[in-house]
Design an enzyme around this catalytic site. Structure first.
Site, PDB file in Angstrom:
ATOM      1  N   ASP A  32      -7.314  -8.770   9.817  1.00 42.74           N
ATOM      2  CA  ASP A  32      -6.484  -7.949  10.683  1.00 42.74           C
ATOM      3  C   ASP A  32      -7.063  -8.013  12.096  1.00 42.74           C
ATOM      4  O   ASP A  32      -8.274  -7.962  12.278  1.00 42.74           O
ATOM      5  CB  ASP A  32      -6.461  -6.507  10.182  1.00 42.74           C
ATOM      6  CG  ASP A  32      -5.391  -5.684  10.866  1.00 42.74           C
ATOM      7  OD1 ASP A  32      -4.356  -5.441  10.226  1.00 42.74           O
ATOM      8  OD2 ASP A  32      -5.588  -5.283  12.029  1.00 42.74           O
ATOM      9  N   HIS A 109       3.357  -8.100   4.219  1.00 41.71           N
ATOM     10  CA  HIS A 109       1.896  -8.176   4.193  1.00 41.71           C
ATOM     11  C   HIS A 109       1.323  -6.895   3.599  1.00 41.71           C
ATOM     12  O   HIS A 109       1.879  -5.825   3.761  1.00 41.71           O
ATOM     13  CB  HIS A 109       1.317  -8.439   5.584  1.00 41.71           C
ATOM     14  CG  HIS A 109       1.620  -7.389   6.608  1.00 41.71           C
ATOM     15  ND1 HIS A 109       2.857  -7.276   7.220  1.00 41.71           N
ATOM     16  CD2 HIS A 109       0.858  -6.396   7.123  1.00 41.71           C
ATOM     17  CE1 HIS A 109       2.826  -6.267   8.076  1.00 41.71           C
ATOM     18  NE2 HIS A 109       1.626  -5.699   8.032  1.00 41.71           N
ATOM     19  N   HIS A 111      -2.142  -4.573   3.352  1.00 40.73           N
ATOM     20  CA  HIS A 111      -3.436  -4.276   3.957  1.00 40.73           C
ATOM     21  C   HIS A 111      -4.485  -4.084   2.871  1.00 40.73           C
ATOM     22  O   HIS A 111      -4.217  -3.494   1.828  1.00 40.73           O
ATOM     23  CB  HIS A 111      -3.357  -2.992   4.795  1.00 40.73           C
ATOM     24  CG  HIS A 111      -2.559  -3.147   6.039  1.00 40.73           C
ATOM     25  ND1 HIS A 111      -3.132  -3.439   7.255  1.00 40.73           N
ATOM     26  CD2 HIS A 111      -1.230  -3.065   6.259  1.00 40.73           C
ATOM     27  CE1 HIS A 111      -2.184  -3.517   8.169  1.00 40.73           C
ATOM     28  NE2 HIS A 111      -1.018  -3.298   7.585  1.00 40.73           N
TER      29      HIS A 111
END
Length: 144
Positions: A32, A109, A111
């Site tokens: 990230d 996506h 996390h």
């Protein structure tokens, strides 16, 4: 189908090995760009899918399997980066998907954040587990 304006599709199409930490035929893992903790990765699909609500995981087995694979590969990759995550049974790891309209990049996506206990006040609210805007994969699949 890749989207020309999608940041993640751009990373994947250019095969930026400096940004792709792991990949297989269907998924890739990248760091990230604004980490919320020591380890903050994104598991992204190689096929452009807008978000988790674009999937029909209740009726399509392939969509359900995709979410399960994202979680499995996330755990395996994170364990390879920090074995302590596996030792505590992923207890301080946060896995999840943002829900629209709280998505900056409209490409599916998930996390992966560890240690979640070290996130700051803003990050704890941004990534609050099973809130209106952030859901754990098992919650999405109806397992929680």
């Amino acid at each position: 189908m890749a989207s020309d304006s999608c940041v993640f599709c751009g990373v994947l199409s250019e095969n930026k090995e400096d940004k792709i930490l792991w990949q297989n035929e269907t998924l890739a893992i990248i760091a990230d760009h604004k980490p919320a903790a020591k380890h903050h990765f994104l598991v992204i699909t190689k096929r452009h899918i807008t978000d988790v609500r674009s999937l029909n995981y209740k009726e399509k087995e392939e969509d359900r399997i995709l979410i399960e694979e994202m979680l499995t590969h996330a755990k395996t990759f994170l364990s390879s980066q920090d074995p302590a995550t596996q030792d505590n049974n992923f207890g301080d790891v946060l896995f999840g998907f943002h829900y629209p309209p709280f998505i900056l990049v409209k490409h599916l996506h998930m996390h992966v954040i560890y240690p979640a206990s070290q996130m700051g006040f803003i990050q704890r609210n941004l990534f609050r587990q099973n809130s209106y805007w952030f859901k754990h994969p098992e919650y999405i699949l109806g397992l929680q």
